[in-house]
Design a protein around this motif. Structure first.
Motif, PDB file in Angstrom:
ATOM      1  N   MET A 168       0.842  -1.187   0.000  1.00  0.00           N
ATOM      2  CA  MET A 168       0.000   0.000   0.000  1.00  0.00           C
ATOM      3  C   MET A 168       0.883   1.245   0.000  1.00  0.00           C
ATOM      4  SD  MET A 168      -2.853  -1.188   2.798  1.00  0.00           S
ATOM      5  CE  MET A 168      -3.777   0.335   2.609  1.00  0.00           C
ATOM      6  N   PRO A 169       0.571   2.247  -0.834  1.00  0.00           N
ATOM      7  CA  PRO A 169       1.411   3.446  -0.890  1.00  0.00           C
ATOM      8  C   PRO A 169       1.296   4.278   0.375  1.00  0.00           C
ATOM      9  CG  PRO A 169      -0.556   3.726  -2.227  1.00  0.00           C
ATOM     10  CD  PRO A 169      -0.547   2.290  -1.779  1.00  0.00           C
ATOM     11  N   SER A 170       2.389   4.940   0.720  1.00  0.00           N
ATOM     12  CA  SER A 170       2.436   5.800   1.898  1.00  0.00           C
ATOM     13  C   SER A 170       3.239   7.044   1.559  1.00  0.00           C
ATOM     14  CB  SER A 170       3.081   5.057   3.075  1.00  0.00           C
ATOM     15  OG  SER A 170       3.235   5.912   4.194  1.00  0.00           O
ATOM     16  N   LEU A 171       2.806   8.197   2.067  1.00  0.00           N
ATOM     17  CA  LEU A 171       3.515   9.451   1.844  1.00  0.00           C
ATOM     18  C   LEU A 171       4.478   9.703   2.997  1.00  0.00           C
ATOM     19  CD1 LEU A 171       0.638  11.770   0.550  1.00  0.00           C
ATOM     20  CD2 LEU A 171       2.387  10.603  -0.784  1.00  0.00           C
ATOM     21  N   HIS A 172       5.769   9.810   2.670  1.00  0.00           N
ATOM     22  CA  HIS A 172       6.798  10.107   3.659  1.00  0.00           C
ATOM     23  C   HIS A 172       7.211  11.565   3.503  1.00  0.00           C
ATOM     24  CE1 HIS A 172       8.283   5.722   4.494  1.00  0.00           C
ATOM     25  NE2 HIS A 172       6.959   5.839   4.487  1.00  0.00           N
ATOM     26  N   GLY A 173       6.959  12.360   4.525  1.00  0.00           N
ATOM     27  CA  GLY A 173       7.327  13.770   4.493  1.00  0.00           C
ATOM     28  C   GLY A 173       8.256  14.111   5.640  1.00  0.00           C
ATOM     29  N   GLY A 174       8.418  15.403   5.902  1.00  0.00           N
ATOM     30  CA  GLY A 174       9.252  15.828   7.020  1.00  0.00           C
ATOM     31  C   GLY A 174      10.654  15.271   6.945  1.00  0.00           C
ATOM     32  N   ALA A 225       6.453  18.111   2.198  1.00  0.00           N
ATOM     33  CA  ALA A 225       7.090  17.689   0.943  1.00  0.00           C
ATOM     34  C   ALA A 225       7.245  16.178   1.046  1.00  0.00           C
ATOM     35  CB  ALA A 225       8.438  18.374   0.756  1.00  0.00           C
ATOM     36  N   PHE A 226       6.784  15.449   0.038  1.00  0.00           N
ATOM     37  CA  PHE A 226       6.612  14.012   0.208  1.00  0.00           C
ATOM     38  C   PHE A 226       7.342  13.197  -0.852  1.00  0.00           C
ATOM     39  CE2 PHE A 226       2.802  16.053   1.918  1.00  0.00           C
ATOM     40  CZ  PHE A 226       2.747  15.496   3.187  1.00  0.00           C
ATOM     41  N   ASP A 227       7.754  12.004  -0.443  1.00  0.00           N
ATOM     42  CA  ASP A 227       8.113  10.908  -1.334  1.00  0.00           C
ATOM     43  C   ASP A 227       7.065   9.811  -1.149  1.00  0.00           C
ATOM     44  OD1 ASP A 227      10.377  11.829  -2.618  1.00  0.00           O
ATOM     45  OD2 ASP A 227      11.740  11.125  -1.052  1.00  0.00           O
ATOM     46  N   VAL A 228       6.773   9.084  -2.216  1.00  0.00           N
ATOM     47  CA  VAL A 228       5.838   7.965  -2.130  1.00  0.00           C
ATOM     48  C   VAL A 228       6.630   6.687  -1.876  1.00  0.00           C
ATOM     49  CG1 VAL A 228       4.065   6.636  -3.319  1.00  0.00           C
ATOM     50  CG2 VAL A 228       4.206   9.102  -3.670  1.00  0.00           C
ATOM     51  N   GLU A 229       6.284   5.984  -0.815  1.00  0.00           N
ATOM     52  CA  GLU A 229       6.943   4.735  -0.461  1.00  0.00           C
ATOM     53  C   GLU A 229       5.906   3.610  -0.404  1.00  0.00           C
ATOM     54  OE1 GLU A 229      10.130   4.407  -0.145  1.00  0.00           O
ATOM     55  OE2 GLU A 229      10.739   6.528  -0.093  1.00  0.00           O
ATOM     56  N   PHE A 230       6.409   2.383  -0.527  1.00  0.00           N
ATOM     57  CA  PHE A 230       5.540   1.206  -0.461  1.00  0.00           C
ATOM     58  C   PHE A 230       6.071   0.280   0.632  1.00  0.00           C
ATOM     59  CE2 PHE A 230       5.005   3.007  -4.614  1.00  0.00           C
ATOM     60  CZ  PHE A 230       3.651   2.860  -4.888  1.00  0.00           C
ATOM     61  N   PRO A 231       5.663   0.516   1.876  1.00  0.00           N
ATOM     62  CA  PRO A 231       6.201  -0.278   2.988  1.00  0.00           C
ATOM     63  C   PRO A 231       5.699  -1.721   2.951  1.00  0.00           C
ATOM     64  CG  PRO A 231       4.407   1.114   3.748  1.00  0.00           C
ATOM     65  CD  PRO A 231       4.674   1.515   2.325  1.00  0.00           C
ATOM     66  N   ARG A 232       6.499  -2.600   3.524  1.00  0.00           N
ATOM     67  CA  ARG A 232       6.101  -4.001   3.636  1.00  0.00           C
ATOM     68  C   ARG A 232       5.088  -4.145   4.773  1.00  0.00           C
ATOM     69  NH1 ARG A 232       8.269  -8.778   1.957  1.00  0.00           N
ATOM     70  NH2 ARG A 232      10.124  -7.671   1.191  1.00  0.00           N
ATOM     71  N   ILE A 233       4.010  -4.836   4.497  1.00  0.00           N
ATOM     72  CA  ILE A 233       2.947  -5.052   5.474  1.00  0.00           C
ATOM     73  C   ILE A 233       2.753  -6.547   5.679  1.00  0.00           C
ATOM     74  CG2 ILE A 233       0.469  -4.766   5.916  1.00  0.00           C
ATOM     75  CD1 ILE A 233       0.566  -2.201   4.299  1.00  0.00           C
ATOM     76  N   HIS A 234       2.606  -6.945   6.923  1.00  0.00           N
ATOM     77  CA  HIS A 234       2.327  -8.342   7.242  1.00  0.00           C
ATOM     78  C   HIS A 234       0.872  -8.460   7.678  1.00  0.00           C
ATOM     79  CE1 HIS A 234       6.733  -8.041   7.725  1.00  0.00           C
ATOM     80  NE2 HIS A 234       6.722  -9.267   7.230  1.00  0.00           N
ATOM     81  N   GLU A 284       1.545  -1.064   8.810  1.00  0.00           N
ATOM     82  CA  GLU A 284       0.790  -0.063   8.048  1.00  0.00           C
ATOM     83  C   GLU A 284       1.168   1.338   8.504  1.00  0.00           C
ATOM     84  OE1 GLU A 284      -3.264  -0.325   6.667  1.00  0.00           O
ATOM     85  OE2 GLU A 284      -3.469  -2.260   7.685  1.00  0.00           O
ATOM     86  N   GLU A 285       1.191   2.260   7.555  1.00  0.00           N
ATOM     87  CA  GLU A 285       1.568   3.642   7.841  1.00  0.00           C
ATOM     88  C   GLU A 285       0.389   4.570   7.579  1.00  0.00           C
ATOM     89  OE1 GLU A 285       6.277   2.987   6.620  1.00  0.00           O
ATOM     90  OE2 GLU A 285       5.000   4.309   5.417  1.00  0.00           O
ATOM     91  N   PHE A 286       0.218   5.538   8.476  1.00  0.00           N
ATOM     92  CA  PHE A 286      -0.897   6.473   8.394  1.00  0.00           C
ATOM     93  C   PHE A 286      -0.375   7.897   8.540  1.00  0.00           C
ATOM     94  CE2 PHE A 286      -2.522   2.472   9.920  1.00  0.00           C
ATOM     95  CZ  PHE A 286      -3.727   2.308   9.246  1.00  0.00           C
ATOM     96  N   ALA A 287      -1.031   8.826   7.858  1.00  0.00           N
ATOM     97  CA  ALA A 287      -0.677  10.240   8.007  1.00  0.00           C
ATOM     98  C   ALA A 287      -0.811  10.648   9.470  1.00  0.00           C
ATOM     99  CB  ALA A 287      -1.583  11.095   7.127  1.00  0.00           C
ATOM    100  N   ASN A 288       0.165  11.445   9.949  1.00  0.00           N
ATOM    101  CA  ASN A 288       0.168  11.861  11.353  1.00  0.00           C
ATOM    102  C   ASN A 288       0.905  13.194  11.456  1.00  0.00           C
ATOM    103  OD1 ASN A 288       0.339  12.215  14.095  1.00  0.00           O
ATOM    104  ND2 ASN A 288       1.179  10.192  14.541  1.00  0.00           N
ATOM    105  N   THR A 289       0.169  14.273  11.699  1.00  0.00           N
ATOM    106  CA  THR A 289       0.782  15.604  11.756  1.00  0.00           C
ATOM    107  C   THR A 289       1.460  15.884  13.091  1.00  0.00           C
ATOM    108  OG1 THR A 289      -1.343  16.576  12.431  1.00  0.00           O
ATOM    109  CG2 THR A 289      -0.837  16.536  10.077  1.00  0.00           C
ATOM    110  N   LEU A 290       1.457  14.930  14.015  1.00  0.00           N
ATOM    111  CA  LEU A 290       2.194  15.074  15.271  1.00  0.00           C
ATOM    112  C   LEU A 290       3.588  14.469  15.186  1.00  0.00           C
ATOM    113  CD1 LEU A 290      -0.619  14.178  17.848  1.00  0.00           C
ATOM    114  CD2 LEU A 290       0.173  16.452  17.169  1.00  0.00           C
TER     115      LEU A 290
END
Length: 257
Positions: free
Chosen positions: A1-7, A31-40, A67-73
């Motif tokens: 699943m795609p995930s946005l990596h920023g910061g 500012a983001f890169d798109v990543e595809f993390p491994r999920i079990h 799984e990765e989720f957007a988190n502004t904290l």
């Protein structure tokens, strides 16, 4: 699943106020890169037939890690969370005599649930900040379908309700096999509910102090909770809530040689 990596996990950034390049990424920068993390994923399913009530119950359970989720904290603008998802379904053929005395109707209901085990959320001066996904949410669906004219004519209505988004969709459809060559399908999709919602998108995170401070003494990386419908508000509204103004009517006429 795609995930946005920023910061700090985002692409190298250039401070627009000083011209200095940060090769490791700037904390809380949008500012983001798109990543595809491994999920079990671990899961199972079970079907139960209850003869006394002529029903079939379906149960499915899935547990995911990574799984990765957007988190502004988080200075990376995302964080990991384990997730539990489940489905409880019920199917039954039921006679409704005043609609059809010779053919049973299919009744089918489902409840989809999701629980985030590592959810983060805080109230800030201008609104909520953290993970826009709900910690717990449920979507309920119901289908009723009937047949007439030796199964050449069928009608159904599907409904879905997103509990947290307070959004409902209704989708009626009629399918008529006119003869061996012609087939007519008429359907619609209507949506009602609260509509689109907003959520903090880190626009007030102050990535380049003192130039991006909202007020004197604004701490670097401290979001005030300012946000909008895009992009993170979509996670609060869900697919039904974001499509409130997108009612549809479809007419399909098919000819078979």
């Amino acid at each position: 699943m795609p995930s946005l990596h920023g910061g700090t996990d985002g692409p190298p950034s250039v401070n627009p106020f000083t011209g200095v390049t940060d090769p490791t990424g700037t904390p809380y920068l949008i500012a983001f890169d798109v990543e595809f993390p491994r999920i079990h994923l671990f899961g199972g399913s079970m079907d139960i037939y209850a003869d006394s009530i002529k029903s079939v119950f379906r149960i499915e359970l899935a547990y995911t890690t990574g799984e990765e989720f957007a988190n502004t904290l988080d200075p990376r603008l995302y964080s990991e969370s384990d997730v539990v998802r489940y489905v409880i379904g019920w199917d039954r053929d039921t006679f409704i005599p005043f609609l059809n005395e010779t053919k049973a109707f299919l009744l089918s209901a489902q409840l989809f649930g999701q629980h985030l085990l590592d959810h983060e959320k805080e109230m800030r001066p201008a609104g909520l900040a953290g993970m826009p996904d709900w910690k717990d949410n449920w979507i309920a669906t119901f289908l009723i379908k009937g047949w007439w004219m030796q199964n050449r004519l069928s009608a159904q209505i599907i409904s879905a309700y997103d509990v947290r988004a307070s959004a409902v969709t209704l989708a009626p459809q009629v399918d008529w096999l006119i003869n061996d060559n012609w087939r007519l399908i008429v359907g619609a999709n209507f949506k009602v509910g609260k509509g689109a919602r907003s959520f903090d998108d880190c626009r007030s995170c102050n990535p380049y102090p003192p130039f991006t401070e909202a007020f004197p003494g604004h701490a670097p990386g401290y979001t005030l909770g300012l946000g909008g419908f895009e992009p993170l508000g979509r996670f609060r509204s869900g697919p039904l809530g974001m499509a409130q103004a997108e009612d549809e009517i479809q007419v399909t006429l098919r000819y078979r040689f």
